[in-house]
Design a protein around this motif. Structure first.
Motif, mmCIF file in Angstrom:
data_model
loop_
_atom_site.group_PDB
_atom_site.id
_atom_site.type_symbol
_atom_site.label_atom_id
_atom_site.label_comp_id
_atom_site.label_asym_id
_atom_site.label_seq_id
_atom_site.Cartn_x
_atom_site.Cartn_y
_atom_site.Cartn_z
ATOM 1 N N GLU A 518 44.563 55.065 59.929
ATOM 2 C CA GLU A 518 45.658 54.132 59.627
ATOM 3 C C GLU A 518 46.215 54.380 58.230
ATOM 4 N N GLN A 521 47.942 57.881 58.067
ATOM 5 C CA GLN A 521 49.212 57.975 58.787
ATOM 6 C C GLN A 521 50.398 57.602 57.908
ATOM 7 N N LYS A 536 51.429 61.243 64.846
ATOM 8 C CA LYS A 536 51.314 60.027 65.658
ATOM 9 C C LYS A 536 51.971 60.218 67.018
ATOM 10 N N ASN A 541 51.654 58.567 70.531
ATOM 11 C CA ASN A 541 52.102 57.340 69.858
ATOM 12 C C ASN A 541 50.913 56.426 69.560
ATOM 13 N N CYS A 542 49.891 57.044 68.965
ATOM 14 C CA CYS A 542 48.612 56.370 68.801
ATOM 15 C C CYS A 542 48.569 55.540 67.522
ATOM 16 N N GLU A 543 47.666 54.561 67.539
ATOM 17 C CA GLU A 543 47.381 53.771 66.347
ATOM 18 C C GLU A 543 45.999 54.101 65.799
ATOM 19 N N TRP A 545 42.556 57.321 66.093
ATOM 20 C CA TRP A 545 42.370 58.769 66.262
ATOM 21 C C TRP A 545 40.959 59.056 66.770
ATOM 22 N N GLN A 549 43.281 61.294 71.503
ATOM 23 C CA GLN A 549 44.443 61.654 70.692
ATOM 24 C C GLN A 549 44.418 63.147 70.308
#
Length: 723
Positions: A518, A521, A536, A541-543, A545, A549
């Motif tokens: 986070e 990013q 990302k 489109n991940c939040e 890892w 991903q």
């Protein structure tokens, strides 16, 4: 016949009717300060004891003779370093004792022409400093070998307190054997200077391949033309290639010309055979070497080829030749150099209908094949080197067509023994798993970025300043928790793969590379690299890892990679069943192959066993002989092996045979042990445990026995095709 004549060195130098020249093919003056100090110590010893010192051979021949006056100019084949040193010492004596008679007696010859007034004519690189010393106008600040030694001698003379007469008397105690390569009645020399030179090299300080080949070529040119050919050709070759790479250049040149592998340290022997077989003159060979030295310099420094594409038809739509060569160099494809030399010359030859766009296509195919097959692990390094250096080259050399780019693609797509160019399916799977942090990390990121970046419609062609691990190399407790209970397995499997790596420029460097995804990013979004800004998105489109991903991003990048590095054509020729490799096997060892003519080594550093016993280093050598049509793997005398008795170890199998062969329990073998019928048997004996001899026995250059045998098999096939 050469008639030796022992004499004091001063008697050899003195005389109104001779001067000496150092041929242009000789080495620069290279005596060190330490050599000069040792010589001066010997002279002081001779002064006190009257002892005569042997100062070596001097080999020479007359390059010109005035029979009316008896005046001759003598070329020094061997001994020029010692003669030069004595001349510098005599100049130092003259200047310390202010005795100008030394100049007239030893250093100059007024009977010679103005050009040859200085009695010893140096090669061009040493001439100015040397002649300034002899002529008495040397600048003390000058930094050169001759200048340093001259100043050293002046200091040694002044500090020693020895008189001029005593020092000259000591120098007279230096004796040489003067060997004159006299002319026969028909004008030929009684002995070839090159033969003498080679015999000197065999017993004295070894000359480099570059020295030997330079001498061989220039000695074959008339004396009055040597300097011109040296400056017009050889010197330009050295400048293009760099002197320390001439041996490699000659190696690649010979492979290109012969279509066969040329092994390290055999270049000179092979070079002479090639010239004789093809009946090539030394002058024509120098011209050809100069031409190909340009192409070799492009391979080593691709930017030198910047003007090569000036007339290419599609320059606005393709990568340039220097960029193609740079990519191949970054892949460490030196074994491709003979083939690339061949292709560059054809594209640069107006009489051959192979243009620069076709060259570009061929280089692109070679790069794609090399990268794909290495990533997928389709070939051993030995097989790759053989295919890239000789297999493809030989087919092109025999071809009557000039569409070399299409032929390269066809050959690699239809290789006779197996598929060697991975298709998209095999490449994709390998690309996603490959450790790109260990190998090709900068290359692959640069190529991917070039393909996807679109800033102002101008693609980035950068080399990353650093490579960031998204999942970091050191896992914090937070990372471990997010990855789950299998975090160690995940970390080991995915850490260095393409999906987890991101390129950065220096000012993009993260403050804490172990930070959470986070926090990272937020910094990735501002990176210069499009690949990094897209992490990302490419991760789905991940939040967060993790495995999902990394795999998602690897899929995205693998699809791009399949477009960057082209796939092979669909196979149209069947694999030849009779030459398929045995499953898990190692081909026969040929009596004519390199494996049979190579010394293999096994090395292991000293280590401590569990019971505290210190095992000394293992340094073993092994050769192969064919006995009754079967290979015998012989551990050679002088090898240091595992100390069985000291460590209370048992010998491997064949104990009785090994002892009968002469092993007496010593760590260092005093005779060959010749009972082994497999390389693993030999390596087990040496190492004191189980080992794969095909992998652990290696050449001095690091090739395994397996790779050498595979290359021999491929070379044998190619030779059969040539025949």
């Amino acid at each position: 016949m050469i008639k030796p004549d022992a004499c004091p060195i001063l008697d050899f130098i003195i005389g109104l009717y001779k001067t000496f020249t150092i041929p242009v093919y000789q080495r620069n003056y290279s005596w060190s300060t330490e050599h000069c100090e040792k010589l001066f110590d010997d002279l002081l010893e001779s002064h006190h004891t009257g002892k005569v010192h042997y100062f070596g051979n001097v080999v020479y021949y007359a390059t010109s003779t005035d029979y009316a006056t008896g005046y001759a100019e003598l070329a020094l084949i061997d001994g020029q370093q010692r003669i030069t040193t004595i001349m510098l010492l005599l100049a130092a004596i003259r200047d310390v004792f202010h005795d100008e008679s030394i100049t007239e007696t030893y250093l100059i010859n007024n009977r010679g022409t103005e050009k040859n007034r200085v009695k010893l004519k140096q090669i061009e690189s040493d001439r100015n400093v040397y002649e300034s010393i002899i002529n008495g106008n040397f600048e003390e600040k000058s930094d050169s070998n001759a200048g340093r030694n001259y100043k050293t001698f002046k200091k040694l003379i002044a500090d020693s307190g020895i008189s001029e007469a005593d020092l000259l008397a000591a120098i007279r105690n230096l004796e040489i054997v003067a060997l004159d390569l006299k002319l026969k009645e028909n004008g030929d020399r009684a002995e070839s200077p090159q033969v003498i030179f080679e015999s000197i090299n065999a017993t004295g300080k070894k000359l480099s391949t570059a020295d030997l080949i330079r001498n061989y070529l220039l000695m074959g040119i008339p004396d009055n033309e040597q300097e011109r050919y040296y400056s017009d050709f050889w010197l330009k070759i050295e400048l293009a290639v760099n002197n320390d790479r001439i041996s490699d250049f000659i190696n690649k040149y010979l492979v290109m010309k012969l279509g066969n592998g040329v092994y390290k340290d055999t270049e000179y022997k092979t070079f002479k055979k090639y010239l004789r077989k093809e009946n090539l003159s030394e002058a024509d060979t120098l011209r050809d070497l100069l031409k190909f030295s340009k192409y070799y310099s492009w391979i080593q420094k691709p930017e030198l080829a910047k003007d090569f594409d000036s007339n290419a038809s599609e320059m606005n739509n393709r990568v340039t030749t220097p960029e193609r060569l740079r990519d191949l160099k970054e892949l460490n494809t030196s074994s491709l150099a003979p083939l690339i030399l061949f292709l560059l010359e054809k594209a640069d030859n107006p009489s051959v209908s192979f243009n620069k766009d076709q060259l570009n296509n061929a280089l692109f195919a070679l790069e794609s094949w090399a990268f794909r097959t290495r990533v997928a692990g389709f070939l051993t390094s030995g097989a790759f080197n053989t295919i890239s250096s000789t297999s493809v080259l030989n087919i092109l050399r025999r071809s009557t067509e000039t569409n070399y780019d299409e032929q390269v693609i066809h050959i690699l797509s239809n290789y006779r023994t197996q598929d060697i160019w991975p298709d998209d399916k095999d490449f994709t799977e390998a690309f996603k798993r490959y450790n790109f942090y260990k190998t090709y990390k900068n290359y692959v990121q640069r190529k991917l970025e070039y393909a996807v970046s679109t800033t102002n419609h101008k693609r980035h062609d950068w080399k990353p300043d650093s490579i960031e691990h998204i999942m970091p190399e050191t896992l914090s407790p937070t990372w471990r928790k997010r990855l789950g209970e299998n975090y160690a397995d995940i970390h080991g499997e995915y850490l260095h793969t393409i999906g987890n790596l991101a390129p950065l420029n220096m000012h993009d460097q993260l403050i804490n590379s172990n930070d959470t995804f986070e926090n990272k990013q937020q910094q990735y979004k501002d990176a210069d690299w499009f690949l990094t800004r897209q992490i990302k998105t490419d991760g789905g489109n991940c939040e967060d890892w993790g495995v999902e991903q990394i795999q998602h991003r690897a899929d995205v990048l693998a699809k791009i990679a399949c477009k960057i590095w082209r796939a092979p054509e669909k196979r149209t020729e069947a694999i030849e069943a009779d030459v398929k490799k045995k499953e898990g096997g190692h081909g026969d060892i040929s009596p004519d192959g390199r494996a049979h003519n190579t010394i293999f080594v096994y090395h292991c550093d000293s280590y401590e066993t569990k019971n505290g016993f210190i095992v000394p280093p293992i340094n073993a050598k092994m050769r192969i002989e064919i006995i009754n049509d079967k290979p015998r793997f012989i551990v050679m005398a002088g090898s240091t092996i595992f100390p069985y008795e000291e460590a209370d170890r048992k010998l491997p199998n064949q104990e009785a045979a090994i002892r009968k062969a002469g092993w007496n329990g010593e760590i260092t073998l005093d005779k060959d042990v010749d009972v082994f019928t497999s390389p693993s048997g030999a390596s087990n004996f040496v190492s004191g445990g189980a080992s794969n001899g095909w992998a652990v026995w290696k050449t001095e250059d690091g090739e395994t026995l397996d790779e050498v045998v595979a290359a021999d098999a491929e070379a044998s096939y190619e030779q059969g095709a040539n025949d």
